[in-house]
Design an enzyme around this catalytic site. Structure first.
Site, PDB file in Angstrom:
ATOM      1  N   VAL A  77      10.055 100.287  63.458  1.00  0.00           N
ATOM      2  CA  VAL A  77       9.263 101.068  62.969  1.00  0.00           C
ATOM      3  C   VAL A  77       8.561 101.579  63.949  1.00  0.00           C
ATOM      4  CG1 VAL A  77       6.960 101.227  61.041  1.00  0.00           C
ATOM      5  CG2 VAL A  77       9.158  99.446  60.639  1.00  0.00           C
ATOM      6  N   CYS A  78       8.213 103.128  64.001  1.00  0.00           N
ATOM      7  CA  CYS A  78       7.659 103.918  64.579  1.00  0.00           C
ATOM      8  C   CYS A  78       6.190 104.447  63.870  1.00  0.00           C
ATOM      9  CB  CYS A  78       8.236 105.562  65.419  1.00  0.00           C
ATOM     10  SG  CYS A  78       6.956 105.513  66.839  1.00  0.00           S
ATOM     11  N   ILE A  79       4.734 103.871  63.902  1.00  0.00           N
ATOM     12  CA  ILE A  79       3.736 104.751  62.768  1.00  0.00           C
ATOM     13  C   ILE A  79       2.589 104.231  64.217  1.00  0.00           C
ATOM     14  CG2 ILE A  79       4.578 104.715  60.633  1.00  0.00           C
ATOM     15  CD1 ILE A  79       3.221 102.048  60.043  1.00  0.00           C
TER      16      ILE A  79
END
Length: 158
Positions: A77-79
């Protein structure tokens, strides 16, 4: 960490330790948010906390297949909230959007659920998903997400 969760359960996910003797590795189940393409999905992910948590963010990885602009093909996940604290060397994110020690499993999950409802196409982790989301949201993108949702329902409780 887990005491806070039990006091304030958040709709849309559950979380717990993968193994009772390892406080650094958690499994979360995220229910696809209503009125989104992910509705009805049951997505499993792992949160791995660094030894110096809460000074540094955990890493989050979907175990269930998911097609989303902000989740790379390996499930990572890339946030913003999971990015290392401080200045963004690329200038996309303000320091206050990145990891802060006040964040909890709960605030991370709220951000991830909101990411499912509203992808950020500007800094994609999965370029192909982002392109489809921009150009063919109700066609190819929707079909791939629907396939992930169906698969997630079949494998949710294995």
């Amino acid at each position: 960490m887990s005491e806070q969760l039990n006091k304030n359960p958040v709709e849309g996910f559950s979380a717990g330790l993968i193994e009772d003797n390892d406080l650094y590795r958690w499994e979360v189940l995220i229910i696809g948010p209503p009125d989104t393409l992910y509705e009805g999905g049951v997505f499993k992910a792992h949160l791995t906390f660094p030894k110096d948590y809460p000074l540094r963010p955990p890493k989050m990885k979907f175990i269930t297949d998911i097609w989303h602009p902000n989740v790379d093909k390996n499930g990572d996940v890339c946030i913003s909230i999971l990015h290392e604290p401080g200045e963004d060397k690329y200038g996309y994110e303000k320091p206050e959007e990145r990891w802060l020690p006040i964040h909890t499993v709960e605030t991370i999950m709220i951000s991830v659920i909101s990411m499912l409802a509203d992808p950020n196409g500007d800094s994609p982790a999965n370029v192909d998903a982002a392109k489809e989301w921009r150009e063919d949201r109700h066609g190819a993108f929707k079909r791939k997400v629907a396939r992930c949702v169906r698969k997630s329902q079949e494998t949710a409780f294995e």
